[in-house]
Design an enzyme around this catalytic site. Structure first.
Site, short mmCIF file in Angstrom:
data_model
loop_
_atom_site.label_atom_id
_atom_site.label_comp_id
_atom_site.label_asym_id
_atom_site.label_seq_id
_atom_site.Cartn_x
_atom_site.Cartn_y
_atom_site.Cartn_z
N THR A 179 64.59 80.19 -22.42
CA THR A 179 63.14 80.29 -22.32
C THR A 179 62.55 81.36 -23.25
O THR A 179 63.23 82.35 -23.57
CB THR A 179 62.76 80.61 -20.86
OG1 THR A 179 61.39 81.03 -20.79
CG2 THR A 179 63.60 81.76 -20.30
N GLU A 186 60.56 83.45 -22.29
CA GLU A 186 60.33 84.66 -21.49
C GLU A 186 61.34 85.76 -21.77
O GLU A 186 61.11 86.91 -21.44
CB GLU A 186 60.34 84.32 -19.99
CG GLU A 186 59.21 83.41 -19.61
CD GLU A 186 58.79 83.51 -18.15
OE1 GLU A 186 59.18 84.46 -17.46
OE2 GLU A 186 58.07 82.59 -17.71
N LYS A 234 67.80 85.07 -17.30
CA LYS A 234 67.95 84.11 -18.41
C LYS A 234 68.45 84.85 -19.66
O LYS A 234 69.31 84.34 -20.39
CB LYS A 234 66.63 83.40 -18.70
CG LYS A 234 66.14 82.45 -17.63
CD LYS A 234 67.06 81.25 -17.37
CE LYS A 234 67.07 80.23 -18.47
NZ LYS A 234 67.82 79.00 -18.09
P1 NAD Z 1 63.48 73.32 -11.90
O1 NAD Z 1 63.43 74.50 -11.00
O2 NAD Z 1 62.45 72.27 -11.79
O3 NAD Z 1 64.90 72.59 -11.75
C1 NAD Z 1 66.10 73.28 -11.63
C2 NAD Z 1 67.16 72.31 -11.15
O4 NAD Z 1 68.42 73.01 -11.09
C3 NAD Z 1 66.91 71.76 -9.74
O5 NAD Z 1 67.15 70.38 -9.72
C4 NAD Z 1 67.92 72.49 -8.88
O6 NAD Z 1 68.34 71.76 -7.74
C5 NAD Z 1 69.06 72.72 -9.86
N1 NAD Z 1 69.90 73.87 -9.51
C6 NAD Z 1 69.50 75.12 -9.18
N2 NAD Z 1 70.57 75.90 -8.90
C7 NAD Z 1 71.67 75.13 -9.08
C8 NAD Z 1 73.05 75.37 -8.99
N3 NAD Z 1 73.54 76.56 -8.63
N4 NAD Z 1 73.92 74.36 -9.25
C9 NAD Z 1 73.45 73.13 -9.61
N5 NAD Z 1 72.14 72.85 -9.70
C10 NAD Z 1 71.26 73.83 -9.45
O7 NAD Z 1 63.53 73.93 -13.37
P2 NAD Z 1 62.89 73.38 -14.73
O8 NAD Z 1 61.50 73.85 -14.84
O9 NAD Z 1 63.22 71.94 -14.85
O10 NAD Z 1 63.75 74.22 -15.79
C11 NAD Z 1 65.01 73.73 -16.25
C12 NAD Z 1 65.59 74.75 -17.22
O11 NAD Z 1 64.69 74.95 -18.31
C13 NAD Z 1 65.82 76.12 -16.60
O12 NAD Z 1 67.03 76.64 -17.10
C14 NAD Z 1 64.64 76.96 -17.09
O13 NAD Z 1 64.99 78.32 -17.21
C15 NAD Z 1 64.39 76.33 -18.45
N6 NAD Z 1 63.01 76.40 -18.94
C16 NAD Z 1 61.98 75.96 -18.18
C17 NAD Z 1 60.68 75.98 -18.70
C18 NAD Z 1 59.50 75.49 -17.90
O14 NAD Z 1 58.36 75.65 -18.35
N7 NAD Z 1 59.69 74.89 -16.74
C19 NAD Z 1 60.45 76.46 -20.01
C20 NAD Z 1 61.55 76.92 -20.75
C21 NAD Z 1 62.82 76.86 -20.23
O1 DAU Z 2 57.57 80.41 -20.60
C1 DAU Z 2 58.56 79.55 -20.08
C2 DAU Z 2 58.61 79.76 -18.60
O2 DAU Z 2 57.43 79.18 -18.08
C3 DAU Z 2 59.84 79.16 -17.92
O3 DAU Z 2 60.98 79.84 -18.37
C4 DAU Z 2 59.75 79.30 -16.40
O4 DAU Z 2 60.82 78.63 -15.78
C5 DAU Z 2 58.45 78.69 -15.94
O5 DAU Z 2 58.29 78.90 -14.56
C6 DAU Z 2 57.26 79.30 -16.70
O6 DAU Z 2 57.04 80.69 -16.33
P1 DAU Z 2 55.56 81.28 -16.16
O7 DAU Z 2 55.64 82.46 -15.30
O8 DAU Z 2 54.87 81.39 -17.45
O9 DAU Z 2 54.92 80.01 -15.41
P2 DAU Z 2 54.04 79.84 -14.09
O10 DAU Z 2 53.71 78.39 -13.98
O11 DAU Z 2 54.61 80.52 -12.92
O12 DAU Z 2 52.71 80.64 -14.50
C7 DAU Z 2 51.98 80.31 -15.69
C8 DAU Z 2 50.83 81.32 -15.80
O13 DAU Z 2 49.91 81.07 -14.72
C9 DAU Z 2 51.25 82.76 -15.66
O14 DAU Z 2 50.46 83.56 -16.50
C10 DAU Z 2 50.94 83.10 -14.21
C11 DAU Z 2 49.75 82.23 -13.90
N1 DAU Z 2 49.62 81.77 -12.50
C12 DAU Z 2 50.70 81.16 -11.93
C13 DAU Z 2 50.65 80.71 -10.63
C14 DAU Z 2 51.85 80.07 -9.99
C15 DAU Z 2 48.42 81.92 -11.81
O15 DAU Z 2 47.43 82.45 -12.35
N2 DAU Z 2 48.37 81.46 -10.52
C16 DAU Z 2 49.43 80.89 -9.89
O16 DAU Z 2 49.31 80.52 -8.69
#
Ligand code: NAD
Ligand code: DAU
Length: 346
Positions: free
Chosen positions: A122, A124, A151
């Protein structure tokens, strides 16, 4: 190609599975997922029924993962604890899965001689970025939250395996994803679901924190390209090229749904809330000729529509454990934040 996908029942993992099944008609997939609160087999409807897919409910730290990795050409590692607010409340599962779990998976891949390991990370890990700056793959790691720290730690462990054991790994660092199947604890689906229910939209701080948004389909396409054409040992930033303040997105969602801005509700800020993330994605563009295809307003409108059309999915994910989570983080926000502070500040 036979690909092991961890975390395939989560948001990005499930989108990746659906995309891969459609795009690569002869590939096979083994999905390993523990099905935590964030994992949902419904996200894989239509995929798990496919004869080219094997789904196994298992922790990535389970030694038996090596048997599943054997015979796979590649691993795409999504499984993680992924929500910043939960990591502030309790970092233990983040250490267990994101750091230790990733290392166990690395060991399994070494033992099974898997030819390619994609570690999905990520933006982050770079921490907050000044208004005129962008993080490149060479920028220092400066994670702020326990999630980001876990991470960053996993990235460094993967890099150590590349150097020490010659693990054929690639690290990807992507910006904020949005799209179908995202668990409604994250900003965009939370705003959509609150607006749909006519409930307040909780905006942290002044609402002016900036994230770079990428449609999940673009992230999946980038990962597929990196899986097939990326270079071992490299890191690739993946960004949407769409920086927006949170408040702007919340207002767009209200407008799309024809709801009043009176629903906007400013609440106490997230501790150590990173002000801005922004990536320089020149390397991915130059090396693999990749740029995102989606346009944000159209992508957001499609996402809002998806949540409207999948009310049963949304109602189910917003029940049970989610209600308790919501109660702690929003209804009793001050109390919960004070508890985090008591633990963190001496
Ligand atoms: P998510 O939380 O929606 O999904 C995570 C999945 O991993 C779930 O299905 C959960 O059951 C599984 N999991 C958790 N712990 C586990 C374990 N110990 N063994 C096996 N399975 C397990 O997450 P996401 O938003 O789909 O993110 C996926 C990946 O992408 C993560 O590594 C996250 O750091 C990365 N990422 C997410 C974002 C974002 O914006 N969501 C952005 C950049 C990177
Ligand atoms: O940047 C990539 C990351 O984005 C991923 O690695 C993470 O898994 C994913 O959760 C996300 O992290 P953020 O903290 O940026 O995402 P989140 O959706 O939690 O929040 C996005 C922005 O919105 C952040 O500035 C916090 C704000 N926020 C979030 C929530 C949940 C609010 O203002 N209100 C809220 O209730």
């Amino acid at each position: 190609m036979k690909v092991l996908i961890t975390g395939g029942a989560g948001f990005i993992g499930s989108n990746f599975v659906h995309t891969m099944l459609e795009k690569h008609a002869s590939d096979q997939f083994v999905i390993v997922d523990k099905l935590t609160y964030a994992g949902n087999l419904r996200n894989l409807d239509g995929a798990v029924q496919n004869s080219r897919v094997q789904f196994v409910r298992m922790d990535i730290g389970d030694p038996a993962v090596v048997e599943l990795a054997r015979g796979c050409d590649a691993v795409v590692h999504f499984a993680a604890e992924s929500h910043v607010d939960r990591s502030i409340e309790d970092a233990s599962p983040f250490l267990r899965t994101n750091v230790e779990g990733t290392w166990r998976l690395v060991e399994a891949c070494r033992s099974a001689r898997v030819g390619r390991f994609i570690h999905v990370s990520t933006d982050e890990v770079y921490g907050s970025v000044a208004p005129d700056e962008r993080s490149t793959e060479l920028s220092p790691l400066a994670p702020t939250s326990p999630y980001a720290a876990s991470k960053a730690a996993s990235d460094i462990f993967v890099q150590s395996a590349v150097r020490t054991y010659g693990l054929p790994a690639i690290i990807t660092r992507c910006t904020n994803n949005y799209g179908p199947f995202q668990f409604p604890e994250k900003f965009i689906p939370l705003m959509i679901s609150q607006a749909l229910a006519g409930q307040p939209l909780p905006i942290y701080g002044d609402g002016r924190n900036v994230r770079d948004w990428i449609h999940v389909s673009d992230h999946c396409m980038a990962l597929d390209l990196i899986l097939r054409k990326g270079k071992d040992g490299e890191i690739y930033n993946v960004g949407g090229g769409c920086e927006l303040e949170n408040i702007v997105i919340a207002k767009k969602i209200l407008t799309t749904l024809g709801k009043s801005e009176d629903l906007l509700h400013f609440v106490s800020d997230r501790p150590a809330h990173d002000r801005r993330y922004a990536l320089d994605c020149t390397k991915l563009k130059n090396d693999l000729d990749w740029t995102p295809a989606s346009e944000f307003d159209a992508g957001l409108a499609g996402t809002v529509r998806w949540y409207q059309e999948n009310k049963a999915w949304l109602d189910e994910t917003r029940s049970g454990e989610y209600r308790k989570y919501f109660e702690r983080h929003y209804t009793r926000r001050e109390e919960t934040l004070a508890m985090s502070g008591r633990i963190a500040v001496k």
